[in-house]
Write a protein that holds these residues in place. Structure first.
Motif, PDB file in Angstrom:
ATOM      1  N   VAL A   1       0.773  -1.031   0.040  1.00  0.00           N
ATOM      2  CA  VAL A   1       0.123  -0.580  -0.728  1.00  0.00           C
ATOM      3  C   VAL A   1       1.018   1.240   0.302  1.00  0.00           C
ATOM      4  N   VAL A   2       0.449   1.688  -0.904  1.00  0.00           N
ATOM      5  CA  VAL A   2       1.563   3.132  -1.481  1.00  0.00           C
ATOM      6  C   VAL A   2       0.364   4.574  -0.860  1.00  0.00           C
ATOM      7  N   LEU A   3       0.771   5.704   0.061  1.00  0.00           N
ATOM      8  CA  LEU A   3       0.015   6.838   0.124  1.00  0.00           C
ATOM      9  C   LEU A   3       0.832   7.551  -0.765  1.00  0.00           C
ATOM     10  N   SER A   4      -0.621   8.276  -1.545  1.00  0.00           N
ATOM     11  CA  SER A   4      -0.248   9.722  -2.637  1.00  0.00           C
ATOM     12  C   SER A   4       0.382  10.713  -1.506  1.00  0.00           C
ATOM     13  N   PRO A   5       1.569  11.050  -2.531  1.00  0.00           N
ATOM     14  CA  PRO A   5       2.216  12.316  -1.905  1.00  0.00           C
ATOM     15  C   PRO A   5       1.545  13.059  -1.440  1.00  0.00           C
ATOM     16  N   GLY A   6       0.748  13.626  -1.462  1.00  0.00           N
ATOM     17  CA  GLY A   6      -0.308  14.259  -1.234  1.00  0.00           C
ATOM     18  C   GLY A   6      -0.724  14.429   0.409  1.00  0.00           C
TER      19      GLY A   6
END
Length: 627
Positions: free
Chosen positions: A589-594
């Motif tokens: 799972v990767v979160l958006s940089p924003g």
């Protein structure tokens, strides 16, 4: 009594009254004619008084003539002739009065008491006085003269008594005649008043019995013509022509009420059909059915049952007018469903109640609802149980009319349900993915626009997952496309069971999935994404005779409004996070940089992906996502 008969009776009574008046006048005239002899006697008395006051000239002249003879005897011969003439005139006059209609007392006094001295006077003149004068016997003549004086005086006294009796008799006769006239006039006045009162009573009775009801009937007809159907028709109890007229107006009133009722029913049915065709869901449709049928059938309580998807029971959809419905009934509990046609309890001599009716205290009707040849439900009507029902048992005509309306309503309901189900089916087909049963890309975009607008108004967040099945191309290449479809269905089922009802999991295309989580912040979204990844990784998918290789997914997480202010921007941010997850080795799972995720969340995700399993899949190129 008929007015014609009453008019004949009134006419006969008026004619009788006129005859009474005429008869009374005739009797009065006859009675007045009886007064004729009385008035003749009064006239005779007055004539008698006029002719005897002063005393009769015959006796006076005879006495004066005798006085002249006694003083001058040489006048004997002319005096004798004069006395003879007076005697003759007196006798003629006496005979005249003897023939007159006099009262008995007056007749007796006049013809006897007054006539006797006069008769004696004439006897003295003829028998004593004239012979004495002729003989030259002065002494005898003087004696005779004295007797004549006495006779004259007696005659004069009798005449005075006659006058008194005549006046008294006239006064009595006049009083009698006046009383008779008064009595006759009073009798005529009373009879005339009675007849006039009777005529007035007939006129007033005619006004009260005929004119008044006709005026009230005219007012009722005017109000009825003006559309006032609540008007009460007067004089219906009468058995005459006005009663016949009232009966005819009542028939017109009944027809107008029936026509108004039919127009109202047609209007309500038209409105019901229009509203039912406008329903977007079955729940909305059932609610409208209850509202309309409570107005259209106010004398009935009712239930609407619809077959469940399992087709083994019918569930209660709605009820109205105080009906107590069971939550569900079995199809075999209803005779209408078992016999395949409308069943009315209480219509026949022998009837059996349905098992779903607890106590058959009143007549009821079960109407199967058919759509496209299939039975989809049941309309149950209980007659005489609604808020508009009469306290007494409803009549057969009312039951037939309510059943007819129930059949028409059942047709409208069946068409509306079929249309809503068809619309739902078509819409479901248009927004659902046929393979996985998840929502499709079209519904995803609609949901994003709706939820983003709502979140912008309320100041909440919306999280979005972009999901891709790792190395999906190998499932198709190594095990066939059926195996790939099985993997997609397994992931779809996992998505459906992992989220809330308000969350929207969608198949975006191929092996890509997107999940919309309204109201979820970054922390909750990250935890939920990790739970989903772990759950998919633990799936065991059996295919043919064995298990398919382990399934893993990569997830990119983006949050509105941190990653963008519109659906396209947030989707792009989630896709970029997904690409990073694939570049970093997949199954993560990767979160958006924003997203400004806390350090604890970053460490949790990093720890979860430190030693990813299934390294055999890493040799696949990043282009597998496009497969």
């Amino acid at each position: 009594m008929r007015i014609t008969a009453l008019s004949r009776i009134a006419g006969a009574a008026i004619a009788a009254g006129i005859m009474v008046i005429v008869g009374t006048g005739w009797l009065a005239m006859r009675e007045l004619s009886v007064n004729g002899p009385i008035y003749q006697r009064i006239a005779a008395g007055k004539d008698l008084i006029a002719n005897v006051v002063p005393p009769p000239a015959y006796i006076i002249e005879a006495f004066l003539e005798a006085t002249t003879i006694i003083k001058e005897p040489w006048t004997y011969e002319p005096g004798r002739k004069r006395l003879a003439k007076l005697r003759k005139e007196y006798d003629e006059r006496h005979e005249f009065w003897s023939r007159q209609a006099l009262a008995p007392a007056l007749r007796s006094q006049f013809l006897k008491a007054a006539h006797e001295p006069a008769k004696y006077f004439w006897e003295i003149v003829d028998d004593s006085f004239l012979p004495a004068i002729q003989a030259g016997n002065s002494e005898a003549a003087s004696d005779a003269y004295l007797q004549m004086v006495e006779a004259y005086r007696a005659h004069r006294s009798a005449i005075d008594e006659v006058i008194t009796l005549a006046k008294r008799s006239n006064a009595g006769l006049e009083h009698l005649a006046t009383e008779r006239e008064h009595t006759i006039l009073a009798t005529m006045a009373i009879l005339t008043a009675l007849v006039v009162a009777f005529v007035v009573a007939c006129i007033l009775g005619t006004i009260s019995w005929v004119v008044g009801p006709i005026v009230r009937m005219q007012e009722a007809m005017r109000r009825l013509a003006g559309g006032d159907l609540k008007v009460s028709i007067p004089s219906l109890h009468r058995r005459d022509e006005i009663g016949d007229m009232a009966g005819a107006v009542q028939v017109f009133h009944t027809s107008a009420v029936e026509r108004s009722t039919m127009n109202r029913e047609a209007r309500l049915l038209s409105q019901l059909n229009e509203w039912l065709q406008s329903c977007k869901s079955l729940e909305e449709l059932y609610r409208m059915v209850g509202e309309f049928l409570s107005k259209l059938l106010p004398g009935c309580a009712g239930h609407l049952y619809i077959y469940a998807n399992s087709r083994d029971i019918l569930e209660s959809a709605t009820a109205w007018n105080g009906a107590h419905s069971a939550p569900a009934i079995h199809p075999d509990d209803c005779w209408g469903l078992r016999r395949g046609r409308t069943y009315t309890f209480g219509e026949n001599e022998i009837d059996f109640p349905c098992a779903h009716v607890e106590t058959a205290t009143s007549d009821y009707c079960c109407i199967p609802i058919l759509a496209h040849g299939d039975t989809i439900g049941l309309l149950h009507l209980e007659f005489g149980r609604g808020h508009g029902a009469n306290a007494s048992h409803p009549c057969t005509d009312a039951i037939s009319e309510q059943r007819r309306l129930g059949l028409v309503c059942a047709e409208h309901i069946s068409l509306a349900i079929a249309n809503v189900k068809l619309r739902d089916q078509l819409r479901d087909q248009s927004i659902r993915d046929a393979l996985t049963g998840l929502y499709n890309r079209r519904y995803l975009l609609e949901t994003c626009r709706r939820e983003f607008s709502r979140a912008a108004r309320s100041g909440q967040s919306v999280s979005l997952f972009s999901i891709d099945v790792d190395h999906f191309k190998k499932y198709n290449d190594n095990h066939g496309h059926d195996a790939g479809d099985t993997v997609l269905r397994a992931v779809g089922d996992c998505l459906k069971s992992s989220f809330r009802d308000e969350d929207v999991p969608c198949r975006f295309g191929g092996e890509e999935f997107v999940v919309v989580l309204p109201g979820a912040g970054a922390d909750a979204a990250a935890r939920k994404a990790e739970e989903l990844r772990s759950k998919v990784e633990s799936l065991v998918v059996r295919y043919v005779d064995g298990n398919l290789p382990r399934i893993t997914i990569s997830i990119g997480v983006a949050v509105f409004p941190h990653c963008g202010d519109n659906p396209q921007a947030v989707l792009k941010a989630a896709d970029e996070a997904l690409y990073r997850a694939k570049e970093e080795g997949r199954n993560r799972v990767v979160l958006s940089p924003g997203i400004n995720a806390p350090q604890t969340m970053q460490r949790m995700l990093a720890t979860s992906f430190a030693a990813p399993a299934g390294g055999q899949h890493r040799s696949d190129d990043a282009g597998a996502r496009a497969a």
